[in-house]
Design a protein around this motif. Structure first.
Motif, PDB file in Angstrom:
ATOM      1  N   ILE A   1       0.826  -1.199   0.000  1.00  0.00           N
ATOM      2  CA  ILE A   1       0.000   0.000   0.000  1.00  0.00           C
ATOM      3  C   ILE A   1       0.864   1.253   0.000  1.00  0.00           C
ATOM      4  O   ILE A   1       0.601   2.225  -0.723  1.00  0.00           O
ATOM      5  CB  ILE A   1      -0.940   0.010   1.227  1.00  0.00           C
ATOM      6  N   GLU A   2       1.951   1.217   0.798  1.00  0.00           N
ATOM      7  CA  GLU A   2       2.863   2.361   0.855  1.00  0.00           C
ATOM      8  C   GLU A   2       3.468   2.638  -0.515  1.00  0.00           C
ATOM      9  O   GLU A   2       3.550   3.794  -0.946  1.00  0.00           O
ATOM     10  CB  GLU A   2       3.967   2.104   1.875  1.00  0.00           C
TER      11      GLU A   2
ATOM     12  N   LEU B   1       3.005   5.991  -2.790  1.00  0.00           N
ATOM     13  CA  LEU B   1       4.182   6.748  -3.227  1.00  0.00           C
ATOM     14  C   LEU B   1       4.205   6.911  -4.747  1.00  0.00           C
ATOM     15  O   LEU B   1       4.540   7.985  -5.259  1.00  0.00           O
ATOM     16  CB  LEU B   1       5.453   6.047  -2.754  1.00  0.00           C
ATOM     17  N   ALA B   2       3.864   5.847  -5.478  1.00  0.00           N
ATOM     18  CA  ALA B   2       3.852   5.903  -6.944  1.00  0.00           C
ATOM     19  C   ALA B   2       2.795   6.888  -7.445  1.00  0.00           C
ATOM     20  O   ALA B   2       3.030   7.663  -8.378  1.00  0.00           O
ATOM     21  CB  ALA B   2       3.599   4.519  -7.530  1.00  0.00           C
TER      22      ALA B   2
ATOM     23  N   LEU C   1      10.954   9.898  -6.252  1.00  0.00           N
ATOM     24  CA  LEU C   1       9.892   9.259  -5.469  1.00  0.00           C
ATOM     25  C   LEU C   1       9.391   8.003  -6.167  1.00  0.00           C
ATOM     26  O   LEU C   1       9.091   6.997  -5.520  1.00  0.00           O
ATOM     27  CB  LEU C   1       8.742  10.239  -5.257  1.00  0.00           C
ATOM     28  N   PHE C   2       9.339   8.048  -7.503  1.00  0.00           N
ATOM     29  CA  PHE C   2       8.967   6.846  -8.258  1.00  0.00           C
ATOM     30  C   PHE C   2       9.962   5.719  -7.993  1.00  0.00           C
ATOM     31  O   PHE C   2       9.577   4.557  -7.781  1.00  0.00           O
ATOM     32  CB  PHE C   2       8.907   7.130  -9.757  1.00  0.00           C
ATOM     33  N   ALA C   3      11.255   6.047  -8.010  1.00  0.00           N
ATOM     34  CA  ALA C   3      12.282   5.025  -7.792  1.00  0.00           C
ATOM     35  C   ALA C   3      12.130   4.384  -6.414  1.00  0.00           C
ATOM     36  O   ALA C   3      12.281   3.165  -6.261  1.00  0.00           O
ATOM     37  CB  ALA C   3      13.675   5.635  -7.947  1.00  0.00           C
ATOM     38  N   PHE C   4      11.815   5.194  -5.410  1.00  0.00           N
ATOM     39  CA  PHE C   4      11.620   4.658  -4.059  1.00  0.00           C
ATOM     40  C   PHE C   4      10.336   3.828  -3.999  1.00  0.00           C
ATOM     41  O   PHE C   4      10.287   2.782  -3.337  1.00  0.00           O
ATOM     42  CB  PHE C   4      11.568   5.799  -3.050  1.00  0.00           C
TER      43      PHE C   4
END
Length: 337
Positions: A2-3, A7-8, A267-270
Protein backbone atom coordinates in the motif's frame (compact mmCIF):
# COMPACT_ATOMS: atom_id res chain seq x y z
CA UNK A 1 2.49 -2.75 -0.92
CA UNK A 2 0.00 0.00 0.00
CA UNK A 3 2.86 2.36 0.85
CA UNK A 4 4.48 1.75 -2.53
CA UNK A 5 1.23 2.36 -4.42
CA UNK A 6 0.62 5.61 -2.51
CA UNK A 7 4.18 6.75 -3.23
CA UNK A 8 3.85 5.90 -6.94
CA UNK A 9 0.57 7.82 -7.17
CA UNK A 10 2.12 10.73 -5.28
CA UNK A 11 5.04 10.76 -7.72
CA UNK A 12 2.59 10.82 -10.63
CA UNK A 13 0.69 13.71 -9.03
CA UNK A 14 3.91 15.69 -8.69
CA UNK A 15 4.92 15.00 -12.29
CA UNK A 16 1.45 15.93 -13.53
CA UNK A 17 1.56 19.29 -11.73
CA UNK A 18 5.23 20.31 -11.90
CA UNK A 19 4.78 22.56 -14.97
CA UNK A 20 2.08 24.79 -13.44
CA UNK A 21 4.52 27.57 -12.36
CA UNK A 22 5.46 28.01 -16.04
CA UNK A 23 2.14 29.82 -16.55
CA UNK A 24 3.39 32.68 -14.36
CA UNK A 25 6.75 33.40 -16.03
CA UNK A 26 7.14 36.67 -17.92
CA UNK A 27 9.23 37.90 -20.86
CA UNK A 28 10.64 34.43 -21.58
CA UNK A 29 10.25 32.59 -24.84
CA UNK A 30 9.48 28.87 -24.82
CA UNK A 31 13.17 28.13 -25.32
CA UNK A 32 14.21 30.30 -22.36
CA UNK A 33 11.78 28.69 -19.94
CA UNK A 34 12.43 25.10 -20.87
CA UNK A 35 16.12 25.52 -21.57
CA UNK A 36 16.64 26.89 -18.05
CA UNK A 37 14.31 24.25 -16.64
CA UNK A 38 16.30 21.37 -18.09
CA UNK A 39 19.59 22.87 -16.92
CA UNK A 40 18.25 23.09 -13.37
CA UNK A 41 16.37 19.80 -13.18
CA UNK A 42 18.95 17.68 -15.00
CA UNK A 43 22.12 19.12 -13.45
CA UNK A 44 21.84 21.56 -10.53
CA UNK A 45 19.10 19.81 -8.52
CA UNK A 46 20.37 16.20 -8.83
CA UNK A 47 24.00 17.22 -8.17
CA UNK A 48 23.09 19.19 -5.04
CA UNK A 49 20.68 16.49 -3.82
CA UNK A 50 23.16 13.66 -4.42
CA UNK A 51 26.18 15.35 -2.85
CA UNK A 52 24.32 16.45 0.27
CA UNK A 53 22.04 13.43 0.80
CA UNK A 54 24.27 10.46 -0.09
CA UNK A 55 26.84 9.48 2.52
CA UNK A 56 30.20 8.76 0.88
CA UNK A 57 28.92 9.94 -2.50
CA UNK A 58 32.13 9.21 -4.40
CA UNK A 59 32.63 5.86 -2.68
CA UNK A 60 29.11 4.72 -3.52
CA UNK A 61 29.53 5.25 -7.25
CA UNK A 62 33.09 3.96 -7.26
CA UNK A 63 31.76 0.63 -5.99
CA UNK A 64 29.09 0.31 -8.71
CA UNK A 65 30.36 -1.80 -11.66
CA UNK A 66 31.45 0.34 -14.60
CA UNK A 67 29.38 -1.64 -17.08
CA UNK A 68 26.23 -0.97 -15.03
CA UNK A 69 26.89 2.76 -14.99
CA UNK A 70 27.54 2.64 -18.74
CA UNK A 71 24.23 0.84 -19.36
CA UNK A 72 22.41 3.40 -17.23
CA UNK A 73 24.08 6.29 -19.05
CA UNK A 74 23.37 4.90 -22.52
CA UNK A 75 19.71 4.21 -21.70
CA UNK A 76 19.36 7.68 -20.16
CA UNK A 77 20.74 9.35 -23.27
CA UNK A 78 18.08 7.50 -25.25
CA UNK A 79 15.49 8.78 -22.76
CA UNK A 80 16.66 12.34 -23.41
CA UNK A 81 16.46 11.86 -27.19
CA UNK A 82 12.97 10.37 -26.82
CA UNK A 83 11.68 13.35 -24.85
CA UNK A 84 13.03 15.73 -27.48
CA UNK A 85 11.39 13.69 -30.26
CA UNK A 86 8.03 13.98 -28.52
CA UNK A 87 8.18 17.75 -28.92
CA UNK A 88 8.90 17.31 -32.63
CA UNK A 89 5.98 14.90 -33.04
CA UNK A 90 3.56 17.52 -31.69
CA UNK A 91 4.58 19.87 -34.52
CA UNK A 92 3.33 17.29 -37.02
CA UNK A 93 0.22 15.74 -35.45
CA UNK A 94 -0.84 18.06 -32.62
CA UNK A 95 -0.65 17.83 -28.85
CA UNK A 96 -3.48 15.36 -28.20
CA UNK A 97 -2.48 12.65 -30.64
CA UNK A 98 1.24 13.19 -30.08
CA UNK A 99 0.87 12.97 -26.30
CA UNK A 100 -1.34 9.87 -26.45
CA UNK A 101 0.96 7.94 -28.78
CA UNK A 102 4.05 8.94 -26.82
CA UNK A 103 2.76 8.21 -23.33
CA UNK A 104 0.95 5.07 -24.52
CA UNK A 105 4.22 3.69 -25.86
CA UNK A 106 6.04 4.74 -22.67
CA UNK A 107 3.53 2.97 -20.41
CA UNK A 108 3.32 -0.21 -22.49
CA UNK A 109 7.00 -0.75 -23.28
CA UNK A 110 8.39 0.90 -20.14
CA UNK A 111 6.27 -1.33 -17.92
CA UNK A 112 7.35 -4.48 -19.76
CA UNK A 113 11.08 -3.66 -19.91
CA UNK A 114 11.77 -4.51 -16.23
CA UNK A 115 10.54 -8.05 -16.93
CA UNK A 116 13.30 -8.32 -19.55
CA UNK A 117 15.89 -7.32 -16.96
CA UNK A 118 14.48 -9.15 -13.93
CA UNK A 119 12.55 -12.08 -15.45
CA UNK A 120 8.83 -12.86 -15.68
CA UNK A 121 6.66 -13.33 -12.57
CA UNK A 122 4.12 -16.13 -12.16
CA UNK A 123 1.53 -16.46 -14.91
CA UNK A 124 -1.47 -15.15 -12.96
CA UNK A 125 0.51 -12.13 -11.76
CA UNK A 126 1.90 -11.41 -15.23
CA UNK A 127 -1.46 -11.57 -17.00
CA UNK A 128 -3.25 -9.57 -14.31
CA UNK A 129 -0.71 -6.76 -14.64
CA UNK A 130 -0.87 -6.94 -18.43
CA UNK A 131 -4.66 -6.68 -18.19
CA UNK A 132 -4.33 -3.56 -16.04
CA UNK A 133 -1.85 -2.03 -18.49
CA UNK A 134 -4.27 -2.77 -21.35
CA UNK A 135 -7.09 -0.94 -19.53
CA UNK A 136 -4.76 1.99 -18.88
CA UNK A 137 -3.85 2.11 -22.57
CA UNK A 138 -7.56 2.22 -23.44
CA UNK A 139 -7.73 5.26 -21.18
CA UNK A 140 -4.80 6.85 -23.00
CA UNK A 141 -6.52 6.23 -26.35
CA UNK A 142 -9.77 7.75 -25.08
CA UNK A 143 -7.79 10.73 -23.82
CA UNK A 144 -6.28 11.18 -27.26
CA UNK A 145 -9.71 10.91 -28.86
CA UNK A 146 -11.06 13.50 -26.41
CA UNK A 147 -8.33 15.96 -27.34
CA UNK A 148 -8.70 15.23 -31.05
CA UNK A 149 -12.47 15.78 -30.85
CA UNK A 150 -11.97 19.05 -28.99
CA UNK A 151 -9.53 20.24 -31.63
CA UNK A 152 -12.05 19.44 -34.37
CA UNK A 153 -14.72 21.33 -32.41
CA UNK A 154 -12.43 24.36 -32.19
CA UNK A 155 -11.67 24.22 -35.91
CA UNK A 156 -15.38 24.00 -36.71
CA UNK A 157 -16.04 27.01 -34.47
CA UNK A 158 -13.23 28.97 -36.10
CA UNK A 159 -11.18 29.04 -32.88
CA UNK A 160 -8.47 26.61 -33.96
CA UNK A 161 -6.46 25.65 -36.99
CA UNK A 162 -5.39 22.41 -38.57
CA UNK A 163 -1.94 21.19 -37.70
CA UNK A 164 0.50 21.26 -40.56
CA UNK A 165 2.84 18.38 -41.09
CA UNK A 166 2.99 14.79 -42.19
CA UNK A 167 0.71 12.51 -40.16
CA UNK A 168 2.84 9.44 -40.92
CA UNK A 169 6.02 11.27 -39.95
CA UNK A 170 4.47 12.60 -36.75
CA UNK A 171 3.13 9.21 -35.67
CA UNK A 172 6.49 7.59 -36.39
CA UNK A 173 8.37 10.22 -34.38
CA UNK A 174 5.94 9.91 -31.43
CA UNK A 175 6.18 6.12 -31.29
CA UNK A 176 9.96 6.00 -31.73
CA UNK A 177 10.31 8.78 -29.18
CA UNK A 178 8.17 6.81 -26.74
CA UNK A 179 10.30 3.72 -27.27
CA UNK A 180 13.51 5.65 -26.63
CA UNK A 181 12.02 7.38 -23.57
CA UNK A 182 11.55 3.99 -21.89
CA UNK A 183 15.32 4.10 -21.40
CA UNK A 184 14.44 5.72 -18.07
CA UNK A 185 12.65 2.55 -16.95
CA UNK A 186 15.51 0.32 -18.13
CA UNK A 187 18.16 2.47 -16.42
CA UNK A 188 16.27 2.32 -13.14
CA UNK A 189 15.74 -1.46 -13.37
CA UNK A 190 19.33 -2.31 -14.29
CA UNK A 191 21.05 0.10 -11.91
CA UNK A 192 18.97 0.17 -8.74
CA UNK A 193 20.07 -3.18 -7.23
CA UNK A 194 23.76 -2.25 -7.46
CA UNK A 195 23.33 1.33 -6.29
CA UNK A 196 21.11 0.13 -3.44
CA UNK A 197 23.79 -2.30 -2.28
CA UNK A 198 26.45 0.41 -2.46
CA UNK A 199 24.28 2.91 -0.58
CA UNK A 200 23.48 0.41 2.15
CA UNK A 201 27.16 -0.51 2.55
CA UNK A 202 27.92 3.18 3.08
CA UNK A 203 25.30 3.42 5.84
CA UNK A 204 22.61 5.31 3.91
CA UNK A 205 18.88 5.04 4.59
CA UNK A 206 16.84 2.96 2.13
CA UNK A 207 15.23 5.99 0.48
CA UNK A 208 18.64 7.44 -0.41
CA UNK A 209 18.97 4.75 -3.10
CA UNK A 210 16.35 6.63 -5.14
CA UNK A 211 18.54 9.75 -5.06
CA UNK A 212 21.54 7.67 -6.13
CA UNK A 213 19.69 6.07 -9.03
CA UNK A 214 18.53 9.42 -10.37
CA UNK A 215 22.05 10.89 -10.45
CA UNK A 216 23.46 9.01 -13.51
CA UNK A 217 20.04 9.00 -15.21
CA UNK A 218 19.51 12.76 -15.00
CA UNK A 219 23.10 13.78 -15.75
CA UNK A 220 23.28 11.53 -18.83
CA UNK A 221 19.84 12.44 -20.15
CA UNK A 222 20.51 16.09 -19.44
CA UNK A 223 23.43 16.19 -21.86
CA UNK A 224 21.05 15.64 -24.77
CA UNK A 225 18.47 18.11 -23.51
CA UNK A 226 21.04 20.82 -22.77
CA UNK A 227 22.57 20.50 -26.24
CA UNK A 228 19.13 20.63 -27.88
CA UNK A 229 17.99 23.77 -26.09
CA UNK A 230 21.35 25.49 -26.54
CA UNK A 231 20.83 24.97 -30.27
CA UNK A 232 17.23 26.20 -30.07
CA UNK A 233 18.20 29.29 -28.09
CA UNK A 234 20.85 30.13 -30.70
CA UNK A 235 18.55 29.43 -33.66
CA UNK A 236 15.70 31.53 -32.24
CA UNK A 237 18.16 34.21 -31.04
CA UNK A 238 16.62 33.93 -27.58
CA UNK A 239 19.71 34.15 -25.37
CA UNK A 240 19.13 37.88 -24.93
CA UNK A 241 15.66 37.26 -23.48
CA UNK A 242 17.27 36.07 -20.26
CA UNK A 243 18.12 39.75 -19.63
CA UNK A 244 14.79 40.83 -18.19
CA UNK A 245 13.73 42.45 -14.89
CA UNK A 246 11.57 39.36 -14.37
CA UNK A 247 14.55 36.98 -14.41
CA UNK A 248 14.70 36.57 -10.62
CA UNK A 249 11.02 35.70 -10.38
CA UNK A 250 11.21 33.45 -13.43
CA UNK A 251 14.25 31.67 -12.04
CA UNK A 252 12.49 30.87 -8.76
CA UNK A 253 9.37 29.62 -10.54
CA UNK A 254 11.42 27.42 -12.86
CA UNK A 255 13.52 26.18 -9.93
CA UNK A 256 10.29 25.04 -8.23
CA UNK A 257 9.37 23.21 -11.44
CA UNK A 258 12.82 21.58 -11.52
CA UNK A 259 12.62 20.42 -7.90
CA UNK A 260 9.15 18.96 -8.36
CA UNK A 261 10.19 17.19 -11.58
CA UNK A 262 13.28 15.68 -10.00
CA UNK A 263 11.49 14.78 -6.75
CA UNK A 264 8.72 13.02 -8.71
CA UNK A 265 11.24 10.81 -10.48
CA UNK A 266 13.15 10.03 -7.28
CA UNK A 267 9.89 9.26 -5.47
CA UNK A 268 8.97 6.85 -8.26
CA UNK A 269 12.28 5.02 -7.79
CA UNK A 270 11.62 4.66 -4.06
CA UNK A 271 8.04 3.52 -4.74
CA UNK A 272 9.34 0.84 -7.11
CA UNK A 273 11.59 -0.43 -4.32
CA UNK A 274 8.72 -0.51 -1.83
CA UNK A 275 6.49 -2.41 -4.27
CA UNK A 276 8.74 -5.47 -4.13
CA UNK A 277 10.00 -7.90 -6.75
CA UNK A 278 7.94 -6.55 -9.64
CA UNK A 279 7.93 -3.00 -8.32
CA UNK A 280 9.68 -1.53 -11.36
CA UNK A 281 6.84 -2.62 -13.65
CA UNK A 282 3.99 -1.86 -11.26
CA UNK A 283 5.50 1.42 -10.08
CA UNK A 284 6.25 2.66 -13.60
CA UNK A 285 2.72 1.92 -14.81
CA UNK A 286 1.08 3.58 -11.80
CA UNK A 287 3.52 6.53 -11.90
CA UNK A 288 2.85 7.42 -15.54
CA UNK A 289 -0.87 6.72 -15.34
CA UNK A 290 -1.27 8.93 -12.27
CA UNK A 291 0.66 11.66 -14.12
CA UNK A 292 -1.75 11.55 -17.10
CA UNK A 293 -4.80 11.38 -14.82
CA UNK A 294 -3.53 14.39 -12.87
CA UNK A 295 -3.08 16.35 -16.09
CA UNK A 296 -6.66 15.49 -17.08
CA UNK A 297 -8.11 16.56 -13.73
CA UNK A 298 -6.06 19.78 -13.64
CA UNK A 299 -7.30 20.56 -17.14
CA UNK A 300 -10.89 20.15 -15.96
CA UNK A 301 -10.31 22.29 -12.86
CA UNK A 302 -8.64 25.09 -14.83
CA UNK A 303 -11.61 25.05 -17.26
CA UNK A 304 -9.59 24.02 -20.30
CA UNK A 305 -12.53 21.84 -21.33
CA UNK A 306 -15.34 24.27 -20.53
CA UNK A 307 -16.09 24.98 -24.20
CA UNK A 308 -15.58 21.39 -25.40
CA UNK A 309 -18.54 19.43 -26.77
CA UNK A 310 -20.28 16.79 -24.68
CA UNK A 311 -18.78 14.15 -26.98
CA UNK A 312 -15.25 15.31 -26.19
CA UNK A 313 -15.99 15.51 -22.46
CA UNK A 314 -17.48 12.00 -22.44
CA UNK A 315 -14.28 10.63 -24.02
CA UNK A 316 -12.31 12.49 -21.35
CA UNK A 317 -14.34 11.06 -18.46
CA UNK A 318 -14.15 7.58 -19.97
CA UNK A 319 -10.38 8.00 -20.22
CA UNK A 320 -10.10 8.94 -16.55
CA UNK A 321 -12.31 6.00 -15.50
CA UNK A 322 -10.20 3.52 -17.49
CA UNK A 323 -6.99 4.83 -15.94
CA UNK A 324 -8.34 4.50 -12.41
CA UNK A 325 -9.63 0.98 -13.07
CA UNK A 326 -6.32 0.06 -14.71
CA UNK A 327 -4.34 1.22 -11.67
CA UNK A 328 -6.58 -0.88 -9.40
CA UNK A 329 -6.04 -3.98 -11.56
CA UNK A 330 -2.26 -3.44 -11.61
CA UNK A 331 -2.29 -3.02 -7.83
CA UNK A 332 -4.23 -6.28 -7.47
CA UNK A 333 -1.62 -8.00 -9.64
CA UNK A 334 1.14 -6.71 -7.39
CA UNK A 335 -0.81 -7.92 -4.36
CA UNK A 336 -1.08 -11.43 -5.82
CA UNK A 337 2.69 -11.53 -6.22
Amino acid sequence: MIEGIILAIGAGLMLGLYALPEKFTKDFKFENTWGLFFMLTMFLVPIVASVFLIKDFSGVFASVPTDILFKMAAASVLWGVGVMMWGKAINHIGLSLGFSLFIGTVILVGSILPFVVEGLPEGNVFFTILGGIFVVLLGVLFNGQAGFTRELDEIAAGKGKKEKGSMVTGISIAVVGGLLATGFSYANAVGRPFIHEACQAAGNAEWVTAVGVMFPIFISGGIVMAAYFAYQLSTKKAWGDFKTPAFGKNFMLILIMAIFHYAASALFAFAAFKLGEIGNTVGYAIFNTACVATAIVSGIITKEWIDASNKAKNYLYLSLACMIIGIVIIAVGNGIS
